[in-house]
Enzyme design. Structure first.
Site, short mmCIF file in Angstrom:
data_model
loop_
_atom_site.label_atom_id
_atom_site.label_comp_id
_atom_site.label_asym_id
_atom_site.label_seq_id
_atom_site.Cartn_x
_atom_site.Cartn_y
_atom_site.Cartn_z
N GLY A 163 8.58 -43.47 -13.30
CA GLY A 163 7.47 -43.63 -12.35
C GLY A 163 7.96 -43.06 -11.03
N THR A 164 7.72 -41.76 -10.85
CA THR A 164 8.38 -41.11 -9.73
C THR A 164 7.72 -41.41 -8.38
OG1 THR A 164 7.23 -39.13 -10.41
CG2 THR A 164 9.57 -39.28 -10.93
N ASN A 165 6.52 -41.98 -8.38
CA ASN A 165 5.96 -42.37 -7.08
C ASN A 165 6.80 -43.50 -6.49
OD1 ASN A 165 4.02 -40.58 -7.84
ND2 ASN A 165 2.36 -42.08 -8.02
N ASP A 166 6.97 -44.55 -7.28
CA ASP A 166 7.78 -45.68 -6.79
C ASP A 166 9.24 -45.28 -6.64
OD1 ASP A 166 6.23 -48.02 -6.27
OD2 ASP A 166 5.69 -48.02 -8.39
N ARG B 167 -3.29 -47.65 -17.18
CA ARG B 167 -3.06 -48.72 -16.19
C ARG B 167 -4.06 -49.84 -16.44
NH1 ARG B 167 -3.62 -43.89 -13.47
NH2 ARG B 167 -1.90 -43.19 -12.13
N ARG C 231 0.64 -49.68 -19.84
CA ARG C 231 1.54 -50.35 -18.91
C ARG C 231 0.99 -51.75 -18.63
NH1 ARG C 231 2.21 -47.92 -13.00
NH2 ARG C 231 0.14 -48.80 -12.76
N CYS D 97 5.52 -40.27 -15.66
CA CYS D 97 4.09 -40.54 -15.55
C CYS D 97 3.62 -40.63 -14.10
CB CYS D 97 3.70 -41.80 -16.32
SG CYS D 97 4.44 -43.29 -15.67
N LYS E 222 0.83 -1.19 0.00
CA LYS E 222 0.00 0.00 0.00
C LYS E 222 0.87 1.25 0.00
CE LYS E 222 -3.63 -0.38 2.64
NZ LYS E 222 -4.25 -0.52 3.97
N GLU F 261 11.61 -46.82 -12.48
CA GLU F 261 11.05 -46.53 -11.15
C GLU F 261 11.77 -47.33 -10.07
OE1 GLU F 261 6.94 -47.78 -11.02
OE2 GLU F 261 7.31 -49.40 -12.44
N GLY G 270 -7.72 -6.92 4.80
CA GLY G 270 -8.52 -6.90 6.02
C GLY G 270 -7.89 -7.60 7.22
N SER H 273 9.91 -44.17 -19.16
CA SER H 273 8.94 -43.33 -18.48
C SER H 273 9.21 -43.43 -16.98
CB SER H 273 7.53 -43.79 -18.80
OG SER H 273 6.61 -42.99 -18.11
N ARG I 70 -3.66 -1.71 -6.04
CA ARG I 70 -2.85 -2.93 -5.97
C ARG I 70 -3.28 -3.80 -7.15
NH1 ARG I 70 -5.95 -4.69 -0.55
NH2 ARG I 70 -7.99 -4.91 -1.48
N ARG J 198 -2.57 3.71 8.44
CA ARG J 198 -2.96 2.53 7.69
C ARG J 198 -1.89 1.45 7.67
NH1 ARG J 198 -4.66 4.93 1.98
NH2 ARG J 198 -5.82 2.96 1.86
N TYR K 141 8.42 -35.37 -22.46
CA TYR K 141 7.00 -35.17 -22.12
C TYR K 141 6.75 -35.44 -20.65
CZ TYR K 141 6.32 -40.25 -21.96
OH TYR K 141 6.39 -41.56 -21.62
N MET L 268 -5.10 -6.77 8.83
CA MET L 268 -4.45 -5.88 9.80
C MET L 268 -5.30 -4.62 9.95
SD MET L 268 -0.47 -6.46 8.95
CE MET L 268 -0.62 -5.88 7.30
N HIS M 196 -16.29 -7.98 2.15
CA HIS M 196 -15.24 -8.87 2.66
C HIS M 196 -15.45 -10.30 2.16
CE1 HIS M 196 -13.64 -11.65 5.77
NE2 HIS M 196 -12.58 -10.89 5.62
#
Ligand code: ADP
Ligand code: MG
Ligand code: MG
Length: 928
Positions: A815-818, A562, A618, A881, A23, A794, A103, A813, A340, A94, A901, A105, A456
């Site tokens: 498999g970033t979870n595993d 899957r 897969r 994936c 502000k 993976e 709102g 590919s 703002r 202010r 990708y 403060m 508000h």
């Protein structure tokens, strides 16, 4: 040397929001570009931090002296004098930090009034009513903010006078009423604080500055920062802007309002806002009187409306961003009190980006970069099903789009409690206040009976992307009795209602919702994104319908299909179970042969829905015991069946449970019973016996297949090594489906992906099966089937031996979870349920690595695999994936790691497309 803490609007650096708050910085900037801002100055956030850390609770040394010097400047500029009984200067004090926290403060208006200066103000303005009105406002707000007296004491007093005077709104109060209110407010202060209201204006100023500083560490503000993850790095302390008061409540040539340079709900290039004649700024926001739309000003005050339009153009040209501004008109003169960047919903962000680029205000990259990819998620919010005809119960203003249903709850605390318990809640209030914020978080949507589109409730809901209907004046909310009255209807707390923030309608009961459609603006924006993105975005989809949807979201293929999802469908599960129960290869093949046509038609549906884009299938991944009920479940079912065998008769109640025990038995029974009441129908014992025998077999098999650690167990390609006929069937289904499509003239690109690979020899093993099946299918169908063969990456060993793997795969590919589980040796469920929250709290792992890709660990393994793989096969296609494929920061990493990708769930595809574009455009600033 003493640090400079105070900056006049003429000297403050408009770009330094960290020092001056948003502000304060913008007040400086607007002053310096020649907009009409009342004179004033800013006290820095550094002074705030210093004050909050000081052990003695005193303002930094020298601060008050500097304030006095700057106050003298304001006095010169306005020709008024602070505390002067004849010609008093009033100011606002202010709050405002680097991050907008609307709102959260405090701000004090009309500071400098006391029993002496009041009369000066009356003489100055010849407007006694206005002066008393300002005075009573000041006593209340100062009493609340600086002295800690709850609003309620003042409100009760005010309401009592209003009732006595028969006043509906504040403007109906007479001078005599206001005088009495002032006197009563003074009494409130003495009763609550055992001291008189401070008369000394410098004391007022001193206390107010401290109070505003303190509001930085007030509960509301702290909660807000926590919720929105605002770190000290982004904002530390609030600045204090001290601004000469201008008065919007000096008569009918005065007024106040808030405006958006464009419509924040739709993005339309048209000024949007609300104003009130003869009122002070806070009245608009507080929803005490319902304001008028800004366009009405064109008739009411045409000259000023013209000035306002000019202000709007200058703001946008200068800031090159939609602005949310506050203005006040004092006796025909327009002042700008704040600006703002406008907070908008995603619809509006998208439309304004596209239009501002087309207008030449922004470049394409700027238009793309101003939108946070996550923000697009809002566009996936459901709307009401237009085919469902329902009479609205009531109507308010469409204040924040989206539709939501839930139990109506009348206060924020209850909303929080019930929402936390997992129930859907609509917070219903007369109007909301900043202290209701926790109730917003827990609710699906917000409904208020008073206030406008800039109230508000509306502003906060829009910021959160939650549906909001505001100012539904036909609803009378009675919080005390926990009910709301709408005409002759009574809504009790807990009744289900539906609100539509797109139309402002409120309905009784739950109304079905539908998925939103993509606007042409979003299409344009995402097309621009695709132009600059290097990463392609594919989708994870398991059915033709999901593939269709993913396509509409702009996916250029399926990165993960899957097959186990298909196995779980009700008509297939019995076949899958037969396969699991098979004792011999022949029996297993027999079951698989029955599954083959089903899988084939699945694949053909998906290939067609995606043609000519690639579809990556897969092969079976989970351990097969996942398709069996658990041991415990089976034991209970067996016991139930035995009991059934003994009575051979069912009650109506038992019939339902039979469905659960054994669906097949249930349907046989129903067929046999032919509409007779249960009591008369006896059960065929041989059927029960058959069911029992099967269940016992399943239990036996479940015990054999049970694993200590299924995540690291008999799954993925390991299944194929022990039961090659499973993969053989799946491969056949894929290739036959492809061959059928080819014969129909459809261009298809199947890709076969092997999960859990740790050795190239596994790939070669599967490749042999493929070669055999391919030969057979091509012979039987008489067409050549082209496809790609590739590996999931993976397993840690796969990353390390990626060069070898690449010899036998055309694509990787991740498999970033595993891979994340394997890298950390965390099992995801245990980690998230048991210890990750502590790791996050202790900042050992500030981010959940299952949500945000762990660049240092998992990321380095990925880079190793990319390097190894491409060293052998330079054109190796590489993607991801896992869930991270839809997470913007992780996408950014994938871009830098050289992937081709990402693949993510359908609805996240637009997010990923924008994130992929950001990754390209922000390439140079990447630092990891
Ligand atoms: P918030 O951050 O809650 O909007 P502000 O500091 O912007 O708080 O002030 C609250 C209201 O008072 C706003 O409507 C604002 O325009 C108005 N206001 C603030 N300072 C002045 C002033 N000097 N003269 C007139 N109105 C003011
Ligand atoms: Mg404001
Ligand atoms: Mg996996």
């Amino acid at each position: 040397m003493m640090v400079k803490h105070v900056f006049s609007f003429l000297e403050g650096d408009g770009k330094n929001k960290k020092l001056l708050g948003g502000k304060g910085a913008n007040l400086c900037e607007m002053t310096q570009i020649g907009l009409n801002v009342p004179p004033g100055f800013v006290i820095s956030t550094e002074a705030c931090v210093q004050y909050l850390e000081a052990p003695n609770g005193e303002l930094p040394e020298g601060l008050l002296d500097a304030v006095k010097v700057h106050m003298a400047d304001i006095e010169r500029a306005t020709g008024k004098k602070f505390g002067d009984p004849d010609n008093p200067l009033l100011v606002s004090v202010r709050s405002g930090s680097a991050m907008s926290m609307p709102g959260m403060m405090d701000t004090v208006l009309n500071l400098g009034l006391n029993s002496q200066t009041l009369h000066g103000l009356i003489r100055q303005t010849s407007n006694e009513r206005f002066a008393y009105d300002a005075y009573r406002r000041f006593i209340q707000i100062f009493g609340k903010v600086a002295m800690g007296i709850p609003d309620q004491y003042f409100d009760e007093t005010l309401d009592a006078i209003k009732v006595r005077a028969g006043a509906i709104s504040d403007v109906d109060l007479t001078i005599e009423d206001l005088k009495e209110i002032v006197e009563l407010f003074h009494n409130v202060v003495e009763e609550q604080k055992f001291r008189p209201f401070p008369e000394d204006v410098w004391e007022q100023l001193n206390i107010a500055i401290k109070a505003v500083f303190n509001s930085w560490s007030g509960k509301r503000a702290v909660d807000y920062r926590k919720q929105f993850n605002i770190t000290l790095d982004q904002a530390n302390g609030t600045a204090v802007s001290i601004v000469a008061m201008v008065f919007g409540n000096m008569g009918n040539d005065s007024g106040t309002g808030v405006g958006f340079t464009r419509d924040p709900a739709t993005g339309e290039n048209k000024m949007f806002g609300e104003y009130l004649v003869n009122a002070q700024g806070e009245d608009v926001v507080a929803g005490i009187r319902t304001p008028r739309p800004i366009q009405a000003m064109a008739q009411e005050m045409p000259d000023l409306y013209h000035q306002l339009e000019e202000l709007r153009d200058r703001l946008e040209k200068h800031y090159r961003e939609v602005q949310d501004f506050e203005f006040t008109i004092e006796k025909g003169i327009l002042y700008c009190l704040q600006t703002r960047n406008g907070k908008m919903n995603a619809t509006a962000m998208v439309r304004t980006s596209v239009e501002m680029v087309n207008e030449g205000l922004l470049t394409k990259p700027e238009g793309l970069l101003r939108i946070n990819p996550e923000h697009l998620e809002q566009l996936l919010y459901p709307g009401l099903d237009p085919n469902f005809k329902a009479e609205p119960l009531s109507q308010g203003l469409p204040a924040s789009p989206g539709a939501a249903s839930g139990k109506c709850i009348f206060d924020a605390d209850s909303a929080e409690r019930i929402g936390r318990a997992g129930q859907k809640v609509i917070l219903v209030r007369e109007e909301t206040k900043p202290e209701d914020i926790h109730g917003f978080f827990a609710s699906q949507g917000i409904l208020t009976s008073r206030g406008g589109k800039t109230s508000h409730a509306a502003v906060v809901a829009r910021g959160m992307g939650k549906p909001c209907v505001a100012g539904a004046e036909g609803i009378h909310v009675d919080t005390e009795h926990r009910l709301a009255i709408v005409g002759d209807r009574v809504l009790h707390e807990g009744d289900i209602i539906t609100i539509d923030g797109g139309t402002g309608n409120v309905y009784l009961g739950e109304i079905p919702t539908i998925e939103p459609e993509f606007s042409s603006y979003l299409h344009t924006l995402l097309d621009w994104a695709d132009e600059s993105a290097k990463l392609g975005v594919m989708a994870n989809a398991d059915t033709p319908e999901a593939a269709e949807k993913a396509r509409n979201y702009g996916a250029v293929g399926i990165g993960l299909c899957r097959t186990e999802r298909m196995f779980n469908a009700v008509d297939r599960l019995p076949l899958v179970i037969d396969m699991i129960l098979a004792d011999t290869v022949e029996q297993r093949k027999e079951a698989l042969n029955r599954l083959l046509p089903i899988q084939r038609s699945d694949f053909s549906g998906i290939l067609k829905a995606m043609a000519p884009y690639p579809v990556t299938v897969r092969l079976l991944d989970p351990p097969i015991h996942e398709f069996l009920p658990s041991e415990g479940e089976l034991e209970v079912q067996i016991e139930d069946l035995r009991r059934l065998h003994d009575t051979a008769r069912l009650t109506e109640k038992n019939v339902e449970s039979l469905k659960l025990i054994d669906p097949m038995l249930h349907s046989n029974y129903m067929a046999q019973r032919q509409g007779l009441p249960a009591f008369f129908a006896s059960l065929d014992l041989t059927l029960i016996d058959a069911a029992l025998a099967k269940k016992e077999l399943m239990l036996q098999r479940a015990r054999i297949l049970k694993e200590v650690n299924p995540m690291l167990g008999h799954r993925g390609v390991r299944l194929a090594v022990s039961f090659p006929e499973i993969y053989e069937m799946q491969i056949r289904a894929i290739l036959e489906a492809a061959a059928d499509c080819i014969k129909e003239g459809i261009e298809v690109h199947p890709e076969i992906m092997v999960p859990q690979v740790c050795s190239v020899l596994e790939l070669e093993y599967v490749q042999k099966i493929i070669d055999q099946v391919k030969k057979e299918v091509e012979e039987s169908h008489g067409v050549e089937v082209n496809f790609k063969f590739g590996s999931m990456v993976e397993v840690v060993r796969a990353c390390i031996t990626a060069d070898e793997l690449a010899g036998a795969s055309e694509f990787f590919s991740f498999g970033t979870n595993d891979l994340t589980q394997a890298t950390f040796s965390f099992s995801r469920e245990d980690a998230e349920n048991k210890f990750l929250p502590y790791y996050q709290q202790q900042n050992i792992l500030p981010e959940n690595p299952f949500e945000s890709l762990d660049v240092k660990g998992v990321g380095n393994l990925m880079k190793l695999a990319v390097k190894g793989g491409r060293s052998v096969r330079p054109d190796l296609k590489i993607g991801i994936c896992g869930e991270h494929g839809g997470h913007p920061a992780s996408i950014r990493f994938c871009h830098h790691a050289g992937l081709d990708y990402v693949s993510c769930s359908g609805p996240r595809v637009p997010i990923a497309r924008l994130a992929a574009a950001h990754a390209t455009m922000l390439e140079k600033s990447y630092d990891k």
